[in-house]
Write an enzyme that holds these catalytic residues in place. Structure first.
Site, short mmCIF file in Angstrom:
data_model
loop_
_atom_site.label_atom_id
_atom_site.label_comp_id
_atom_site.label_asym_id
_atom_site.label_seq_id
_atom_site.Cartn_x
_atom_site.Cartn_y
_atom_site.Cartn_z
N LYS A 119 -21.14 -3.84 11.46
CA LYS A 119 -20.23 -4.17 12.57
C LYS A 119 -20.51 -3.30 13.81
CE LYS A 119 -16.01 -1.46 11.75
NZ LYS A 119 -16.10 -0.54 12.86
N CYS B 27 -19.36 -0.27 8.14
CA CYS B 27 -19.63 0.35 9.46
C CYS B 27 -20.93 -0.12 10.12
CB CYS B 27 -19.63 1.86 9.32
SG CYS B 27 -18.00 2.50 8.94
N LYS C 151 0.83 -1.20 0.00
CA LYS C 151 0.00 0.00 0.00
C LYS C 151 0.87 1.26 0.00
CE LYS C 151 -4.48 -0.55 2.05
NZ LYS C 151 -5.39 -0.43 3.17
N PHE D 106 -31.69 8.72 4.84
CA PHE D 106 -31.67 7.34 5.37
C PHE D 106 -33.08 6.80 5.56
CE2 PHE D 106 -27.47 8.76 5.84
CZ PHE D 106 -26.67 7.64 5.79
P1 NAD Z 1 -9.44 -0.14 6.44
O1 NAD Z 1 -9.51 -1.59 6.64
O2 NAD Z 1 -9.78 0.44 5.10
O3 NAD Z 1 -7.97 0.38 6.79
C1 NAD Z 1 -7.25 0.01 7.93
C2 NAD Z 1 -5.78 0.12 7.61
O4 NAD Z 1 -5.03 -0.05 8.82
C3 NAD Z 1 -5.27 -0.94 6.64
O5 NAD Z 1 -4.58 -0.33 5.57
C4 NAD Z 1 -4.30 -1.79 7.48
O6 NAD Z 1 -3.23 -2.32 6.75
C5 NAD Z 1 -3.85 -0.79 8.51
N1 NAD Z 1 -3.34 -1.36 9.76
C6 NAD Z 1 -3.84 -2.39 10.49
N2 NAD Z 1 -3.10 -2.58 11.59
C7 NAD Z 1 -2.12 -1.63 11.57
C8 NAD Z 1 -1.06 -1.29 12.46
N3 NAD Z 1 -0.88 -1.95 13.60
N4 NAD Z 1 -0.26 -0.27 12.12
C9 NAD Z 1 -0.43 0.40 10.97
N5 NAD Z 1 -1.42 0.14 10.11
C10 NAD Z 1 -2.26 -0.87 10.40
O7 NAD Z 1 -10.36 0.50 7.56
P2 NAD Z 1 -11.27 1.81 7.47
O8 NAD Z 1 -12.50 1.54 6.70
O9 NAD Z 1 -10.41 2.97 7.11
O10 NAD Z 1 -11.71 1.95 9.00
C11 NAD Z 1 -10.80 2.34 10.01
C12 NAD Z 1 -11.59 2.69 11.26
O11 NAD Z 1 -12.42 3.82 11.00
C13 NAD Z 1 -12.55 1.58 11.71
O12 NAD Z 1 -12.61 1.56 13.10
C14 NAD Z 1 -13.89 2.01 11.12
O13 NAD Z 1 -14.97 1.51 11.85
C15 NAD Z 1 -13.79 3.52 11.26
N6 NAD Z 1 -14.61 4.25 10.30
C16 NAD Z 1 -14.71 3.83 9.01
C17 NAD Z 1 -15.47 4.56 8.11
C18 NAD Z 1 -15.62 4.11 6.68
O14 NAD Z 1 -16.51 4.63 5.98
N7 NAD Z 1 -14.80 3.19 6.19
C19 NAD Z 1 -16.14 5.73 8.53
C20 NAD Z 1 -15.99 6.15 9.86
C21 NAD Z 1 -15.23 5.40 10.73
#
Ligand code: NAD
Length: 444
Positions: free
Chosen positions: A275, A272, A41, A261
């Site tokens: 989960k 989201c 990445k 919504f």
């Molecule tokens: P994602 O899976 O797209 O990205 C997570 C990233 O973290 C991955 O690239 C992974 O390689 C990296 N990662 C994992 N462990 C790591 C570590 N120890 N050190 C460094 N990097 C590490 O996840 P996302 O969708 O971006 O969601 C992240 C958080 O934000 C979650 O808790 C989610 O619930 C929250 N969130 C997501 C959204 C959404 O629309 N996707 C919106 C609001 C909040």
């Protein structure tokens, strides 16, 4: 953090939230280092390849990377030592019991503690159960004790509310910024981080860490409930001869309810709502509380996805060897995210019943192949019209704009039978029936 000696911010995790956060904070003028443990990445990002589909993100990343305000690394030492503020934006996926898996958050916290050499504000942006801020604090403290060093730090909760597909705009123009903290110092730092938004009068909610953590789950669970509620009403409309779209419109005109919504469909999905609703029920249990409203939302939403399959069977009968074209796989338009998309459950159920499935989605096909339908004999079409070739039914599952004005003449030419399941209610029943289609929508 003073402007004249602007310090760096680092963002741990460069997924949908981390990359958008890092890129947008650099757009606000900060110097940002984005870190991920996924080497590919980071290499891709350095080569200008954006690992996710998110409209407008490529431009923000390219511009700020070229200006040197945005960097990418896999090295915790570089990211932590050169930053005053460290965002944790790693995943918190669901475990089998519904609880949020905090493994990645705590691993990031330990890495920060292993590498920190001066005061840091550690900001939790991941969606985490109430109590995680304190857990992160204890985790960092334990590592520092093991290192036998005394370094001050603060933990802040700053949940993210962006929507995939509109993430850059949502981050730049948020409806609110929630900051849960325990010290005026860290609160001041957060004001500086979001200085641009603060000066532009975007609403801020400053509160304690626990409240901030609850705000995020409460917001997502409420939106999931709203969708599930209108889906329930759609069933009543079908049974009693009502039109759910008119019900939604009239309900939405009431400011206390609001129009968003409130669209009936095949059930909510995405990374989201599924989960976070499950995690909230689990959190409730830990406090001896039965989150019965949210619990029934989870069950009703699963039933809604299966109901779509029942609707197809009700019209077409036995599905064995029937060719069904699916238009749209992503859980909503504007994203390639396939996590918990309703299409997965619906397609698996149709497949189990022996249907021959061909699918098309403008951007989610790669993720669908990799994560959702591996090992299944499913055809991936080039476009919406090749998907319906010889099909007996068309099932519309994601309301991508390009599906909103399909060439009905061409569809009729290509399709063998004319079942048209419009599970996003974007077509008019009367018009399609006049064209000779056997139409079904949701709640009308
Ligand atoms: P994602 O899976 O797209 O990205 C997570 C990233 O973290 C991955 O690239 C992974 O390689 C990296 N990662 C994992 N462990 C790591 C570590 N120890 N050190 C460094 N990097 C590490 O996840 P996302 O969708 O971006 O969601 C992240 C958080 O934000 C979650 O808790 C989610 O619930 C929250 N969130 C997501 C959204 C959404 O629309 N996707 C919106 C609001 C909040």
């Amino acid at each position: 953090m003073k402007n004249e000696k602007m310090s760096k911010i680092s963002v741990i995790g460069t997924g949908y939230v981390g990359l958008v956060t890092g890129a947008c904070l650099s757009e606000f003028g900060h110097r940002v280092i984005c870190l991920d443990i996924n080497q590919k990445k980071i290499e891709d990002l350095r080569n200008g390849i954006i690992p996710i589909y998110e409209p407008g993100l490529d431009d923000v990343v390219a511009k700020n990377y070229q200006s040197g305000r945005l960097e990418f690394t896999t090295d915790y030492k570089t990211a932590v030592c050169t930053s005053d503020v460290i965002f944790i934006a790693v995943g918190t996926p669901p475990q089998d019991d519904g609880s949020a898996d905090l493994e990645y958050v705590l691993s990031a916290a330990r890495e920060i503690a292993e590498n920190m050499d001066s005061y840091k504000v550690i900001v939790d942006k991941s969606t985490v159960p109430v109590g995680t801020g304190q857990l992160v604090k204890r985790t960092v403290r334990e590592v520092l004790e093991k290192r036998n060093v005394t370094i001050n730090f603060d933990v802040v909760s700053n949940p993210e509310f962006l929507r995939e597909g509109a993430a850059v705009n949502d981050f730049m123009h948020p409806e609110r910024i929630v900051v849960g903290s325990e010290s005026t110092k860290s609160e001041e730092v957060m004001r500086e981080v979001y200085r641009v938004l603060y000066l532009n009068n975007h609403p801020f909610v400053f509160t304690n860490i626990e409240t901030a953590e609850i705000i995020k789950y409460a917001s997502n669970a409420f939106l999931a409930t709203k969708i599930t509620f209108i889906n329930e009403i759609s069933r009543l409309c079908e049974a009693a001869g009502g039109d759910v779209q008119q019900v939604s419109k009239a309900m939405g005109l009431d400011k206390r309810i609001g129009k968003f919504f409130l669209h009936a469909g095949p059930g909510y999905g995405g990374s989201c709502f599924p989960k976070d609703t499950k995690a909230l029920v689990h959190i409730g249990k830990q406090y001896g509380l039965d989150m019965s409203v949210v619990n029934s939302v989870i069950f009703a939403n699963h039933a809604q996805k299966l109901l779509m399959v029942d609707k197809i069977i009700a019209k077409m009968g036995e599905l064995r060897n029937k060719k069904i074209a699916i238009l749209g796989l992503a859980f909503k338009p504007g994203t390639d995210d396939m996590r918990e998309a309703p299409s997965i459950t619906i397609i698996q159920e149709l497949y189990k019943r022996g249907a021959k499935i061909t699918v098309f989605d403008p951007v989610a096909m790669e993720n669908a192949k990799l994560y959702a339908f591996s090992g299944m004999d499913i055809q991936f079409a080039e476009n919406e019209y090749s998907a319906v070739d010889e099909a007996q039914a068309l099932v519309l599952l994601t309301e991508w704009n390009q599906f909103r004005s399909l060439d009905m003449g061409l569809l009729k030419e290509k399709m063998k039978d004319r079942y048209f399941f419009d599970f996003r209610n974007i077509y008019d029943r009367k018009e399609l029936e006049e064209q000779g289609f056997i139409y079904d929508g949701v709640g009308k």
